[in-house]
Design an enzyme around this catalytic site. Structure first.
Site, mmCIF file in Angstrom:
data_model
loop_
_atom_site.group_PDB
_atom_site.id
_atom_site.type_symbol
_atom_site.label_atom_id
_atom_site.label_comp_id
_atom_site.label_asym_id
_atom_site.label_seq_id
_atom_site.Cartn_x
_atom_site.Cartn_y
_atom_site.Cartn_z
ATOM 1 C CB CYS A 57 -0.902 -0.007 1.231
ATOM 2 S SG CYS A 57 -1.900 1.490 1.415
ATOM 3 C CB CYS A 60 -0.394 2.228 5.737
ATOM 4 S SG CYS A 60 -1.251 0.729 5.189
ATOM 5 C CB CYS A 109 -4.167 3.558 5.537
ATOM 6 S SG CYS A 109 -3.924 3.025 3.818
ATOM 7 C CB CYS A 129 -8.813 -4.469 -11.656
ATOM 8 S SG CYS A 129 -8.405 -3.538 -13.117
#
Length: 141
Positions: A57, A60, A109, A129
């Site tokens: 991510c 985070c 997050c 996706c």
């Protein structure tokens, strides 16, 4: 503290923690991650990445997908058939744009990552996706 099966802290970040991490994002990163936008197809920096590693991510650093689960869907966005850990993805029904889809977000997050569709390859039949801009790639080794 909530810990995933793979040992990662999934405790949701506070608004102040999210705001602090988001301070370093570009306007486009904020548009996708925080405002649930979508990058244009075939323009993401991770679409053609073939290296071994893990996709995290952007906000985070929670591991989201492994390169072992990446495939070329032909859609113009990085696609995966399964997450790094099932608990590392949060699912929400999305009825925007006049269609019914399943949005995927980071459970820690709450960043918007993309959508999942039931038209992927075996063994799961799922196509996650993703927006390249929602992730950072960490090369193995």
């Amino acid at each position: 503290m909530t810990v995933s099966a793979k040992g990662y802290d999934l405790t949701p970040l506070s608004k102040a923690e999210v705001d602090d991490k988001a301070a370093g994002l570009t306007a486009e990163e904020k548009r996708v991650l925080l405002d649930h936008g979508t990058e244009h197809p075939f323009c993401g920096t991770l679409l053609d990445n073939k290296k071994a590693g893990v996709y995290l991510c952007r906000l985070c650093d929670l591991p989201l997908f492994s390169s072992d689960a990446k495939f070329d869907s032909g859609t113009g966005w990085p696609s995966f058939f399964q997450p790094f850990d099932p608990e590392h993805i949060r699912y929400l029904e999305d009825h925007s744009l006049g269609m019914s889809r399943t949005e995927i977000r980071c459970p820690r997050c709450d960043s918007h990552l993309g959508h999942v569709f039931p038209d992927g390859p075996a063994p799961t039949g799922q196509r996650y996706c993703l927006n390249s801009i929602a992730m950072v790639f960490e090369e193995q080794g």
